[in-house]
Motif scaffolding. Structure first.
Motif, short mmCIF file in Angstrom:
data_model
loop_
_atom_site.label_atom_id
_atom_site.label_comp_id
_atom_site.label_asym_id
_atom_site.label_seq_id
_atom_site.Cartn_x
_atom_site.Cartn_y
_atom_site.Cartn_z
N ALA A 419 0.94 -1.25 -0.05
CA ALA A 419 0.14 0.08 0.09
C ALA A 419 0.61 1.36 -0.04
N LEU A 420 2.08 1.31 0.69
CA LEU A 420 3.11 2.52 0.84
C LEU A 420 3.54 2.53 -0.63
N GLN A 421 3.74 1.59 -1.21
CA GLN A 421 4.45 1.65 -2.51
C GLN A 421 3.66 1.91 -3.66
N GLN A 422 2.36 1.67 -3.56
CA GLN A 422 1.30 2.12 -4.19
C GLN A 422 1.12 3.45 -4.39
N ARG A 423 1.07 3.93 -3.02
CA ARG A 423 0.92 5.56 -2.63
C ARG A 423 2.15 6.22 -3.38
N LEU A 424 3.16 5.72 -3.39
CA LEU A 424 4.56 6.49 -3.76
C LEU A 424 4.27 6.35 -5.60
N VAL A 425 3.88 5.31 -6.06
CA VAL A 425 3.75 5.41 -7.42
C VAL A 425 2.47 6.33 -7.75
N ALA A 426 1.60 6.57 -7.06
CA ALA A 426 0.29 7.54 -7.44
C ALA A 426 1.12 9.04 -7.33
N VAL A 427 2.03 8.97 -6.47
CA VAL A 427 2.67 10.29 -6.38
C VAL A 427 3.37 10.56 -7.45
N ALA A 428 4.20 9.64 -7.93
CA ALA A 428 5.04 9.73 -9.07
C ALA A 428 4.16 9.93 -10.22
N GLU A 429 3.15 9.32 -10.44
CA GLU A 429 2.05 9.72 -11.62
C GLU A 429 1.70 11.19 -11.64
N ARG A 430 1.32 11.50 -10.49
CA ARG A 430 0.68 13.01 -10.31
C ARG A 430 1.94 13.68 -10.46
N LEU A 431 3.12 13.53 -10.41
CA LEU A 431 4.47 14.55 -10.45
C LEU A 431 5.07 14.56 -11.97
N ASN A 432 4.44 13.27 -12.49
CA ASN A 432 5.33 12.98 -13.74
C ASN A 432 6.83 12.82 -13.55
N LEU A 433 6.92 11.65 -12.66
CA LEU A 433 8.22 11.05 -12.41
C LEU A 433 7.98 9.60 -12.71
N VAL A 434 9.26 8.91 -12.53
CA VAL A 434 9.30 7.42 -12.41
C VAL A 434 9.87 7.05 -11.16
N ALA A 435 8.90 6.30 -10.27
CA ALA A 435 9.26 5.91 -9.06
C ALA A 435 10.20 4.59 -9.15
N LEU A 436 11.33 4.29 -8.56
CA LEU A 436 12.05 3.16 -8.62
C LEU A 436 11.73 2.55 -7.32
N LEU A 437 11.19 1.22 -7.38
CA LEU A 437 10.83 0.29 -6.11
C LEU A 437 11.80 -0.81 -5.91
N ASP A 438 11.88 -0.96 -4.80
CA ASP A 438 12.64 -2.33 -4.24
C ASP A 438 11.88 -3.39 -3.89
N VAL A 439 11.92 -4.41 -4.40
CA VAL A 439 11.07 -5.77 -4.13
C VAL A 439 11.51 -6.21 -2.67
N PRO A 440 10.55 -6.11 -1.92
CA PRO A 440 10.93 -6.25 -0.30
C PRO A 440 11.67 -7.55 -0.40
N PRO A 441 12.92 -7.27 0.72
CA PRO A 441 13.90 -8.45 0.82
C PRO A 441 13.42 -9.60 1.54
N GLY A 442 13.78 -10.96 1.35
CA GLY A 442 13.21 -11.93 2.17
C GLY A 442 12.02 -12.59 1.63
N LEU A 443 11.51 -12.36 0.55
CA LEU A 443 10.28 -12.87 0.05
C LEU A 443 10.72 -14.40 -0.40
N LEU A 444 9.72 -15.10 -0.38
CA LEU A 444 9.89 -16.42 -1.24
C LEU A 444 9.23 -16.11 -2.74
N ALA A 445 9.79 -16.94 -3.58
CA ALA A 445 9.28 -16.74 -4.84
C ALA A 445 8.04 -16.38 -5.05
N ARG A 446 6.99 -17.17 -4.66
CA ARG A 446 5.49 -16.95 -4.92
C ARG A 446 5.17 -15.79 -4.23
N GLN A 447 5.87 -15.12 -3.31
CA GLN A 447 5.68 -13.82 -2.51
C GLN A 447 5.82 -12.73 -3.33
N VAL A 448 7.04 -12.79 -4.22
CA VAL A 448 7.65 -11.78 -4.99
C VAL A 448 6.38 -11.69 -6.15
#
Length: 689
Positions: A419-448
């Motif tokens: 939800a936090l990263q989705q909110r960050l992407v929404a801000v980037a869309e509003r400001l005409n930026l590209v948000a670079l996201l990190d896949v959360p560490p420690g996730l299993l393959a299915r969680q990724v």
């Protein structure tokens, strides 16, 4: 007709003039559109110091009760510039490590936003920002009404407790003669600034007074005039008087053991009428201190014979433990258009094209660090020094960031991160930026895979896995820096876990600076990175790449970034280069065609716009930005009058080129054992068999 009258106004005409008369000038050419840089990156995170709660100058905001901007975007062009404004690695956040690796990859400019806790109420003029150290300038100076003059650290943090302020009062003699108790006759060739402070010694007494006005008074029967200074208070002057002009000189020192900072402000005045009134100069020019409270009154010199006063900072506090993920976001979505909160302040940083938020949350569980290598035997049989523990190899978070701790491996917590990263992407869309996201560490393959399914935006790109690099350390005093980069530890020491988005931001900037915006930032080495936190095998890499997750892989020559895709499910927007190219064109149109707003609509205006845009797209085509071989197959520009009065519609269509992601090698062996090899380059799937 066009009549050029530039010469009448004193400007140089664009052609040679002869005899007096009217000359016809050709119509001025429209300015040439230029490709704007897209390599600048905004970094938003936690730092031990740096601009925050800055006073606002916008009258509209002041009328709305907004006295301070909590978040400020500051541009820095080197790692050394970051150190000067935001400190080193002594803080609790990953922001300094992210910025350091950005410049290490070859980045040119970063816009830094320091996040501090919002709190329930905004501070106003009567209530200064919290966490700022105070500096009390006691006798012999005070402000009107007898209250002591007080300063505060420019922004919150314990760093302000190292501040030392030294206020001195140098003086110089002034040729003056007393006329009355409230006037002095000055040397006709001399002058004093408005609000100047004079020290007057007469008959064993010492007094001070401000100059409230300067007047020229004529002499009887003499064409000459006297220059008379009118004092703001009567001064008893019995007999000859010695008059001195007293100014204030402020020296601010930050006794940071890692980096000494000093500010020197000479020639200050103590009266609001003075052109360099002390509170005004401090507020406008100092990076270290600000005036505490209302600075409208004059500063009184209680002891006329005073020479200096010294104050030290106290009460500054780090409030990292109060920062929550909500502090990273502004209030534009809540109907508040002030743009002075969190990510919203990037409205004031038009150069940024990409945003990285390394401290949006702190992963509570990270992959364990590899064991430190065994030191080589010492032939001189000297005793081995014990390894120095590092916060990078122990807890994944500092004790002061408790409110940002989130465990990605817990399903409910992972939903919160998404939800936090989705909110960050929404801000980037509003400001005409590209948000670079990190896949959360420690996730299993299915969680990724589940995490990836939560996004569908060409304004976002994802990077995996987290990276390991030698922890950065501030350079010791007097150490020589190379290209502004930080001094690093021995590679055999403990490793720091870096968010991959910060490294990717530097690679993107490096590729654009080297080859233009059309160059896909992939198959590029990550400088300074020695390993990845999680190994990604070939089958999983293929799966992640197909889903638009950009992967860092360890290769024999180092760790490399292997993809440059967005998180869009639409194939037309899957390439990061396509999104950045369209953002560039939109940025150029918005900024460089503003001059057309008040031009009369007509054939000449539309033809000029057509030529300008064709020229811009031709420049981009020369850099390889488009897939077509000719302008007709690469782009089109339509300029027409829109519906309503005074509207011109510009439509631009382009066919962006796609990076060659795969190289297919075919080897044929004939019966005699001879081989024939062919290569084909282009997007597709490598098929075996």
């Amino acid at each position: 007709m066009t009549v050029d009258i530039a010469g009448v106004a004193g400007g140089a005409p664009p052609f040679a003039l002869g005899a007096p008369g009217v000359y016809f000038a050709s119509a001025a050419r429209a300015p040439r559109l230029v490709v704007e840089p897209m390599d600048e990156v905004a970094f938003v995170g936690v730092a031990p110091r740096g601009p925050a709660w800055e006073p606002v100058d916008d009258p509209t905001l002041v009328e709305a009760g907004v006295a301070y901007a909590r978040s400020v975007a500051v541009a820095v062009d080197s790692w050394d510039g970051y150190l000067e404004r935001f400190g080193g690695f002594e803080g609790e956040g990953l922001l300094p490590h992210a910025v350091a690796t950005f410049f290490a990859q070859g980045g040119r400019r970063a816009h830094i936003v320091r996040i501090v806790h919002r709190g329930p109420d905004r501070p106003d003029v009567g209530r200064p920002p919290p966490g700022c150290a105070r500096l009390q300038l006691t006798s012999p100076v005070c402000i009107t009404g007898g209250a002591p003059l007080a300063l505060r650290a420019r922004n919150e943090g314990s760093w302000g407790n190292r501040l030392v302020v030294r206020l001195t009062f140098p003086s110089r003699p002034v040729h003056a003669q007393p006329l009355t108790e409230s006037t002095l006759r000055l040397d006709p060739g001399g002058s004093l600034p408005a609000g100047a402070l004079l020290r007057i010694r007469s008959a064993g007494r010492v007094a001070v007074a401000f100059v409230s006005a300067l007047r020229r008074v004529g002499r009887r029967g003499d064409p000459r005039h006297d220059l008379v200074a009118v004092l703001d208070r009567p001064v008893v002057m019995a007999g000859p008087a010695v008059v001195e002009l007293v100014t204030a000189e402020l020296l601010v020192t930050d006794e940071d053991p890692a980096r000494l900072r000093q500010e020197h402000f000479p020639g200050l005045g103590l009266h609001p009428a003075h052109p360099r009134f002390l509170p005004d100069v401090v507020r406008q020019e100092s990076r270290l201190v600000d005036v505490l409270g209302d600075d409208g009154g004059q500063v009184e010199l209680v002891d006329p014979a005073a020479t200096e006063v010294i104050a030290r900072g106290y009460g500054g506090a780090d409030r990292w433990h109060l920062i929550t993920p909500e502090d990273f976001f502004g209030r534009l979505t809540d109907g508040d258009d002030t743009g002075v909160e969190g990510l919203d302040c990037l409205l004031g940083a038009p150069g940024a094209a990409t945003v990285v938020v390394p401290d949006l949350y702190r992963a509570e569980r990270l992959p364990p660090a590899p064991p430190a290598p065994t030191p080589a035997p010492d032939p001189q049989f000297r005793p081995c020094r014990p390894a120095t523990p590092s916060r990078a190899t122990g807890s994944a978070h500092g004790p002061g960031l408790a409110s940002l701790r989130l465990d990605p491996t817990a399903p409910k917590v992972l939903e919160r991160i998404v939800a936090l990263q989705q909110r960050l992407v929404a801000v980037a869309e509003r400001l005409n930026l590209v948000a670079l996201l990190d896949v959360p560490p420690g996730l299993l393959a299915r969680q990724v895979l589940a995490w990836r399914s939560s996004f569908d935006s060409s304004h976002a790109a994802a990077y995996h896995p987290w990276l390991r690099a030698p922890a950065d350390e501030p350079a010791p005093a007097g150490a020589q820096r190379v290209a502004g980069r930080p001094v690093r530890r021995d590679p055999t020491g403990p490793l720091l876990l870096l968010p991959p988005s910060a490294v990717a931001a530097g690679i993107i900037a490096r590729c654009e600076l080297r080859q233009g915006v059309s160059r896909g930032p992939a198959n590029e080495p990550a400088f300074g990175v020695v390993d990845v936190a999680e190994r990604v095998d070939g089958e999983r890499h293929t799966e992640l790449h197909g889903l638009g997750v950009n992967v860092f892989l360890p290769e024999p020559d180092g760790v490399r970034l292997t993809g440059c895709r967005t998180l869009a499910t639409d194939r037309a927007w899957r390439q990061l280069t396509a999104r950045r190219l369209l953002l560039l064109i939109e940025r150029v149109v918005r900024r460089q065609l503003q001059w057309t707003v008040f031009e009369p609509d007509g054939t000449q205006l539309r033809a000029g716009l057509q030529r300008q845009l064709d020229q811009l797209l031709a420049d981009l085509s020369a850099e390889g930005a488009f897939a077509g071989a000719t302008p007709e197959t690469s782009w089109f520009v339509h300029v027409a009058s829109g519906p309503g009065v005074g509207r011109v519609v510009v439509e631009v269509g382009v066919a962006p080129s796609e990076p060659a992601e795969f190289i297919v090698v075919r080897v044929a062996i004939n019966a005699e054992g001879a081989t024939e090899t062919s290569l084909s380059v282009g997007p597709g799937v490598i098929r075996h068999g």
